[in-house]
Scaffold this motif. Structure first.
Motif: not given
Length: 315
Positions: A92-97
């Motif tokens: 969840n913390d790695q979503v960039l877009y």
């Protein structure tokens, strides 16, 4: 799928959402758990029919096509990982877009893009667990397990088709950062060397430059020079397995801490400084949005380990 369901012929009418998809890829999605070799065998033997006619694996589906899918025993699919697992939650913390039709993540090094080969689950299974309402999550492209950075996921078939078309037409731009051995010569900006993929008995894939291989092209640009290594930006024009890694080796500059194609002496020097992973990171991705037509550019920051390595080299 129950045993009763698995032994019946199925007839599927293709709607617009699957228009343009190859029949082999369609079958692989429909028959999850069935080996790829079996899928190709039933096509070759004429057991798969389109509009009551035989077809080839590369046939592109059209709206209204009637597809006969023969009875095939489907292995029980691996259950999705728990969304509560720390490794899954961390994505969840790695979503960039993210929007309604696609998402871009900063994939961590060490995470495979999908399960298999002894792995219980990978990135796509984790995302399906985190996004249970998104029923059509699919990988648009792949990254090696050891490689980190931008990876594109579609949420709808229409978006997947558009993005795959951009990959085929080479209008999607991907830039990677790689730390390589030695001093990269600035005039070496383009490598075109055919790549041949071999699968060992263990299932491990190894790629080498070979005249019998597939045409492969990568652009390189020096970003920063250090005393005995160079940070380069690599832009693959084609999308072959291990392409950047093998092209860098072919140029005489293996990538740092590459377990397949690296230099042990060079790697051990960097490992002593704390680098414990392949220094290859997909740092920028640009593509045309399937709905708006506007250019979307996403950048993924380097993880702490890669950042610390560059900081140590700059001292």
């Amino acid at each position: 799928m129950s045993e009763n369901e698995s032994i019946k012929v199925r007839w599927v009418t293709i709607d617009a959402d699957y228009s343009g998809q190859r029949i082999d890829n369609f079958l692989l999605a429909q028959l999850k758990g069935v080996p790829k070799s079996l899928v190709y065998r039933i096509v070759r033997k004429g057991e798969v029919r389109i509009n009551k006619k035989r077809c080839k694996p590369d046939y592109k589906l059209q709206p209204g096509d009637l597809v006969r899918i023969p009875p095939v025993r489907v292995a029980e699919a691996n259950p999705l990982p728990s969304a509560k697992l720390d490794q899954v939650q961390a994505l969840n913390d790695q979503v960039l877009y993210e929007d309604d039709v696609l998402m871009v993540l900063n994939k961590p090094s060490g995470l495979a893009v999908h399960g298999g080969s002894g792995l219980q689950f990978g990135l796509i299974e984790s995302l399906r667990s985190l996004r249970p309402d998104a029923k059509q999550l699919e990988l648009v492209h792949r990254l090696d397990r050891e490689t980190s950075g931008c990876i594109l996921i579609s949420k709808r078939r229409s978006a997947l088709r558009s993005l795959h078309q951009q990959l085929r037409e080479k209008t999607m731009n991907k830039q990677y950062l790689a730390l390589v051995r030695g001093h990269w010569q600035p005039h070496v900006k383009f490598i075109a060397a055919p790549l041949l993929k071999n699968t060992l008995k263990s299932g491990e894939r190894v790629v080498r430059v070979d005249a019998a291989g597939k045409p492969s092209e990568t652009r390189f640009r020096v970003k920063q020079a250090f005393s005995d290594c160079t940070l380069v930006e690599a832009s693959p024009i084609t999308g072959r397995t291990h392409q950047i890694r093998v092209h860098a080796l072919h140029a005489g500059h293996p990538i740092a801490c590459d377990p397949k194609y690296g230099d042990q002496v060079f790697d051990s020097q960097l490992q002593q400084q704390g680098l414990n992973r392949l220094f290859l990171h997909a740092h920028r991705l640009s593509f045309e949005h399937p709905q708006t037509g506007k250019t979307v550019t996403v950048e993924a920051p380097l993880d702490d380990r890669l950042t610390a390595t560059l900081k140590n080299l700059s001292k």
